[in-house]
Motif scaffolding. Sequence first.
Motif, PDB file in Angstrom:
ATOM      1  N   LEU A  99      15.653   2.366 -48.922  1.00 19.78           N
ATOM      2  CA  LEU A  99      15.249   3.779 -48.950  1.00 19.78           C
ATOM      3  C   LEU A  99      16.398   4.664 -49.453  1.00 19.78           C
ATOM      4  O   LEU A  99      16.176   5.621 -50.206  1.00 19.78           O
ATOM      5  CB  LEU A  99      14.818   4.229 -47.551  1.00 19.78           C
ATOM      6  N   THR A 100      17.620   4.333 -49.036  1.00 21.95           N
ATOM      7  CA  THR A 100      18.776   5.143 -49.450  1.00 21.95           C
ATOM      8  C   THR A 100      18.949   5.093 -50.964  1.00 21.95           C
ATOM      9  O   THR A 100      19.182   6.122 -51.611  1.00 21.95           O
ATOM     10  CB  THR A 100      20.053   4.641 -48.747  1.00 21.95           C
ATOM     11  N   PHE A 101      18.815   3.908 -51.537  1.00 21.31           N
ATOM     12  CA  PHE A 101      18.990   3.818 -52.984  1.00 21.31           C
ATOM     13  C   PHE A 101      17.753   4.300 -53.744  1.00 21.31           C
ATOM     14  O   PHE A 101      17.873   4.746 -54.885  1.00 21.31           O
ATOM     15  CB  PHE A 101      19.409   2.405 -53.391  1.00 21.31           C
ATOM     16  N   LEU A 102      16.599   4.215 -53.107  1.00 21.51           N
ATOM     17  CA  LEU A 102      15.412   4.816 -53.727  1.00 21.51           C
ATOM     18  C   LEU A 102      15.668   6.313 -53.916  1.00 21.51           C
ATOM     19  O   LEU A 102      15.394   6.889 -54.974  1.00 21.51           O
ATOM     20  CB  LEU A 102      14.188   4.592 -52.832  1.00 21.51           C
ATOM     21  N   LEU A 147       7.430   7.128 -65.587  1.00 24.47           N
ATOM     22  CA  LEU A 147       6.706   7.432 -64.350  1.00 24.47           C
ATOM     23  C   LEU A 147       6.331   6.147 -63.614  1.00 24.47           C
ATOM     24  O   LEU A 147       6.416   6.057 -62.387  1.00 24.47           O
ATOM     25  CB  LEU A 147       5.445   8.245 -64.674  1.00 24.47           C
ATOM     26  N   LEU A 148       5.943   5.144 -64.384  1.00 26.79           N
ATOM     27  CA  LEU A 148       5.488   3.892 -63.791  1.00 26.79           C
ATOM     28  C   LEU A 148       6.652   3.075 -63.221  1.00 26.79           C
ATOM     29  O   LEU A 148       6.526   2.432 -62.178  1.00 26.79           O
ATOM     30  CB  LEU A 148       4.759   3.079 -64.874  1.00 26.79           C
ATOM     31  N   LEU A 149       7.797   3.109 -63.909  1.00 19.03           N
ATOM     32  CA  LEU A 149       8.857   2.140 -63.597  1.00 19.03           C
ATOM     33  C   LEU A 149      10.032   2.692 -62.805  1.00 19.03           C
ATOM     34  O   LEU A 149      10.768   1.933 -62.173  1.00 19.03           O
ATOM     35  CB  LEU A 149       9.391   1.531 -64.909  1.00 19.03           C
ATOM     36  N   VAL A 150      10.212   4.021 -62.842  1.00 14.58           N
ATOM     37  CA  VAL A 150      11.456   4.557 -62.281  1.00 14.58           C
ATOM     38  C   VAL A 150      11.557   4.322 -60.771  1.00 14.58           C
ATOM     39  O   VAL A 150      12.656   4.217 -60.225  1.00 14.58           O
ATOM     40  CB  VAL A 150      11.612   6.058 -62.640  1.00 14.58           C
ATOM     41  N   LEU A 151      10.407   4.182 -60.122  1.00  8.72           N
ATOM     42  CA  LEU A 151      10.434   3.955 -58.672  1.00  8.72           C
ATOM     43  C   LEU A 151      10.957   2.558 -58.309  1.00  8.72           C
ATOM     44  O   LEU A 151      11.317   2.308 -57.169  1.00  8.72           O
ATOM     45  CB  LEU A 151       9.034   4.140 -58.078  1.00  8.72           C
ATOM     46  N   PHE A 152      10.974   1.654 -59.292  1.00 11.97           N
ATOM     47  CA  PHE A 152      11.386   0.271 -58.995  1.00 11.97           C
ATOM     48  C   PHE A 152      12.778  -0.064 -59.532  1.00 11.97           C
ATOM     49  O   PHE A 152      13.334  -1.092 -59.189  1.00 11.97           O
ATOM     50  CB  PHE A 152      10.376  -0.717 -59.585  1.00 11.97           C
ATOM     51  N   ALA A 153      13.311   0.822 -60.391  1.00  9.26           N
ATOM     52  CA  ALA A 153      14.588   0.488 -61.042  1.00  9.26           C
ATOM     53  C   ALA A 153      15.741   0.450 -60.040  1.00  9.26           C
ATOM     54  O   ALA A 153      16.723  -0.259 -60.243  1.00  9.26           O
ATOM     55  CB  ALA A 153      14.881   1.485 -62.150  1.00  9.26           C
ATOM     56  N   TYR A 154      15.609   1.209 -58.948  1.00  7.55           N
ATOM     57  CA  TYR A 154      16.701   1.272 -57.979  1.00  7.55           C
ATOM     58  C   TYR A 154      17.025  -0.109 -57.398  1.00  7.55           C
ATOM     59  O   TYR A 154      18.115  -0.337 -56.854  1.00  7.55           O
ATOM     60  CB  TYR A 154      16.342   2.229 -56.822  1.00  7.55           C
ATOM     61  N   LEU A 155      16.056  -1.032 -57.524  1.00  9.30           N
ATOM     62  CA  LEU A 155      16.257  -2.363 -56.925  1.00  9.30           C
ATOM     63  C   LEU A 155      17.477  -3.071 -57.494  1.00  9.30           C
ATOM     64  O   LEU A 155      18.007  -3.995 -56.868  1.00  9.30           O
ATOM     65  CB  LEU A 155      15.001  -3.220 -57.129  1.00  9.30           C
ATOM     66  N   HIS A 156      17.965  -2.622 -58.671  1.00  3.77           N
ATOM     67  CA  HIS A 156      19.154  -3.302 -59.217  1.00  3.77           C
ATOM     68  C   HIS A 156      20.408  -3.006 -58.371  1.00  3.77           C
ATOM     69  O   HIS A 156      21.439  -3.633 -58.573  1.00  3.77           O
ATOM     70  CB  HIS A 156      19.374  -2.960 -60.702  1.00  3.77           C
ATOM     71  N   HIS A 157      20.318  -2.048 -57.449  1.00  5.52           N
ATOM     72  CA  HIS A 157      21.440  -1.811 -56.541  1.00  5.52           C
ATOM     73  C   HIS A 157      21.480  -2.859 -55.432  1.00  5.52           C
ATOM     74  O   HIS A 157      22.443  -2.902 -54.667  1.00  5.52           O
ATOM     75  CB  HIS A 157      21.331  -0.426 -55.895  1.00  5.52           C
ATOM     76  N   LEU A 158      20.424  -3.656 -55.314  1.00  7.27           N
ATOM     77  CA  LEU A 158      20.329  -4.592 -54.191  1.00  7.27           C
ATOM     78  C   LEU A 158      20.334  -6.053 -54.638  1.00  7.27           C
ATOM     79  O   LEU A 158      19.873  -6.926 -53.911  1.00  7.27           O
ATOM     80  CB  LEU A 158      19.071  -4.295 -53.356  1.00  7.27           C
ATOM     81  N   TYR A 159      20.857  -6.287 -55.839  1.00  2.79           N
ATOM     82  CA  TYR A 159      20.890  -7.674 -56.320  1.00  2.79           C
ATOM     83  C   TYR A 159      21.705  -8.580 -55.396  1.00  2.79           C
ATOM     84  O   TYR A 159      21.422  -9.761 -55.259  1.00  2.79           O
ATOM     85  CB  TYR A 159      21.527  -7.744 -57.710  1.00  2.79           C
ATOM     86  N   ARG A 165      13.446 -13.236 -54.063  1.00  2.00           N
ATOM     87  CA  ARG A 165      13.807 -13.312 -55.476  1.00  2.00           C
ATOM     88  C   ARG A 165      12.859 -12.505 -56.366  1.00  2.00           C
ATOM     89  O   ARG A 165      13.292 -11.880 -57.322  1.00  2.00           O
ATOM     90  CB  ARG A 165      13.807 -14.790 -55.910  1.00  2.00           C
ATOM     91  N   TRP A 166      11.568 -12.489 -56.016  1.00  2.00           N
ATOM     92  CA  TRP A 166      10.628 -11.769 -56.885  1.00  2.00           C
ATOM     93  C   TRP A 166      10.945 -10.269 -56.913  1.00  2.00           C
ATOM     94  O   TRP A 166      10.703  -9.598 -57.927  1.00  2.00           O
ATOM     95  CB  TRP A 166       9.166 -12.022 -56.472  1.00  2.00           C
ATOM     96  N   VAL A 167      11.521  -9.761 -55.833  1.00  2.79           N
ATOM     97  CA  VAL A 167      11.903  -8.339 -55.815  1.00  2.79           C
ATOM     98  C   VAL A 167      13.042  -8.101 -56.810  1.00  2.79           C
ATOM     99  O   VAL A 167      13.064  -7.098 -57.534  1.00  2.79           O
ATOM    100  CB  VAL A 167      12.317  -7.908 -54.388  1.00  2.79           C
ATOM    101  N   GLN A 168      13.970  -9.036 -56.881  1.00  2.06           N
ATOM    102  CA  GLN A 168      15.084  -8.893 -57.833  1.00  2.06           C
ATOM    103  C   GLN A 168      14.568  -8.980 -59.269  1.00  2.06           C
ATOM    104  O   GLN A 168      15.078  -8.274 -60.150  1.00  2.06           O
ATOM    105  CB  GLN A 168      16.137  -9.993 -57.590  1.00  2.06           C
ATOM    106  N   VAL A 169      13.568  -9.829 -59.480  1.00  2.00           N
ATOM    107  CA  VAL A 169      12.978  -9.927 -60.830  1.00  2.00           C
ATOM    108  C   VAL A 169      12.327  -8.598 -61.208  1.00  2.00           C
ATOM    109  O   VAL A 169      12.496  -8.092 -62.329  1.00  2.00           O
ATOM    110  CB  VAL A 169      11.943 -11.084 -60.881  1.00  2.00           C
TER     111      VAL A 169
END
Lengths: 261, 491
Positions: free
Chosen positions: B234-237, B280-292, B299-303
Amino acid sequence: MTFPRIAACLAAGAAALWGQSPAGSLNQPPNEDLYLYHSVPDILVRPAGKPAMPLSELWRERPLLITMVFTRCAGVCYPFLRSLRTATESAGKPPSGYGILVLSFDSRDTASDMKAAAAGIGARADEGWIFATAAEESVRRLAEATGFWFRWDGERRQFDHPAVLLAVKHGRLVRLFTGGRIPAESLGAILRDLAGGFVPSYPLADKTSFRCFQYNAATGSYSLDWGAVLLVLPGAAAFLAALLTFRPWRRKCARAPFQAA
Amino acid sequence: MSSPTSASSAATPRLRRNTMLWALLAMALFLVSTLLGLFLRLFQGNSFPAVEPVWFYSALTLHALIMVGAWFLGSMAGVHYLLSRYVRPSSAISELAMGGSVVGVVLISISTLLGKFGVGWYFLFPLPLYPNGAWSPWATIVFFAGLAILAVFWLAWVLDLLRAIARRYSLSMALGWHILRGAKEPEVPPLVLITTVSLVVVTAALVAAALVLALFVLHGSGRANVDALLMKNLTFLFGHIIVNITLYLGVAILYELLPAFAGRPWKTSWLVAFAWNAVLLLVLFAYLHHLYMDFAQPRWVQVVGQTASYFLSLPAAAVSVFGSLALIYRSGFRWTMASRLLVCGVLGWVIGGIAAVVDATVAVNSVFHNTLWVPAHFHTYYLMGVVLMVLAFFDHLSRELTGSDTDVPAAGWILSLLLLGGYGFLAMFYYGGATSVPRRFATYPEETLQGVIQARVAAAFVVLLLAALVIYLSRMAARCLRAFALCRNAS
């Protein structure tokens, strides 16, 4: 939520911050974080029906799981031992890669008490299970090194103590499990750790709210949990807010010609 | 609905006055934050051996929050102003947001400078709840109170801008969906499209911030033992989106201002609509690269994180960069300080964006994670990207409002000094990242002592940057004050 409620929550948070104490309560189970990778003292133990031997002889060949009990226990000891026994059925029986030492911390316990305890959980003939006693001083050294504690309660005529499982590899504590029973998944994760495998996550001692995922140590698979709903919530709330913001205007004044001020 | 060439058309004196105030506030905060940045690099260069490291961490926390906050507000002010060509946002809400922002910044400054609160902008759970003598426990509460105030007032401003857009456009129109379906009419300015996308997404970020704060209170009060992985997500989101959207609001300004210098309109084509809907579609998921590095995440979340990071950056950047070049090419482009800053801002976006995509690759991140490469990439697209774009807007508008025909004196020299100082400072970050120097270290351990020399060289470049900024911003601030006085008299 009304303002007074929000204020109450903030005040409660503030009070909790100020009231924090670095030391936990005396009745708490040992904190794994404080003891991980510490050396385990090489005390002398007396396995029932066998000559005394140093602990290092038991962990030299293979990792060792140690649990500390007393045979007159009317509380957690036997349920914990039975759950450990059941867990080994599915997670892999000793001596396939590890041994289990059930050590009494009660100086009154004898070799025959330990044999009876072994029989009580159906492990008497199992060579992977070792039921042993040790000198009072040795037990104290082991307890201090691993955070285990026990106190005599004269009124109940019982020891007050937590149930723990210590996972020892090459003389170092690599995992410390606490709890009234050990699930097969938890034992599986510990054994995988001992075998040098990678365990991405495991549950903490306290109950955790709003987990994103649940990890099944037995299968290595993940499943979504309620925390994942909270992760979706901001996006869903934003789109809902957009829909609600645009909807009334769309009905009443859609595409109204813009008048510059 | 073609873009007017004048930035000040359709704006009321109140809006002009407010925008000049926002400009002054953003520039003042920017200077303070840059000074803090200089202190940080000097500290890492062992220039203050007698100063306790706790001051480094509280300065780091304040530097990051002020820098991000100042330019989020600056870009919001720019977009608010430019949107007034098409819709009518509320000046009162903007003024409220200004009041709330000042209170929030003051509270955060108190918690960091007086309370020594130094957990970094990301206030990663559960660290703020465990001061362990490093900072005063009250500082945690003041800090979160400051953040909560900012979140509430910013959310109100965001929702008001959305409301203003909604009065004229339907949601599908504002998002250009009719253009995606092949229709040419009605025209939707790129400013409206990009702003709508950005505001919807930033609403999610602010809701995430509110959730984080609520969960901190729940945990701190002992009512629940909150999942650390959820809190980090949530913090990185929140944090990633705020920074990302600040950049996109800057790009929205670019789309609206660049035509004024090229003398050509920049319309919403199918490609533009596609690129920004992809955001709009993707920006909500890009933050996940902070949690690699959070191996507890499946693993699917990192993908998903890597895929979203790649496809988020490429379409919007490609369309905007090639669109800018096409607009400038053979247009008789008017080169002023503002237009140069805009073009330099695009360059910073591209360089920082490429560095970001490199670091958003799992295989690379496993080496670069938490090295100086990370501040290198976000300082590039921030300091040399969105900051320049928003400064260009303030420069252009203040010139228009004061009727000034000329740039600030020695504009070319100032810009050269600014770029030299900025890119020199950034080069040390990149070099540090490539030589495994960790980020967020007050002092470097023996294994990474090369970071000390790099920090000293970086500090020298920051001095150049600061000199350029002081000269340029002081002159622009004088012009903004003149414009403010003129608007006040007009109203």
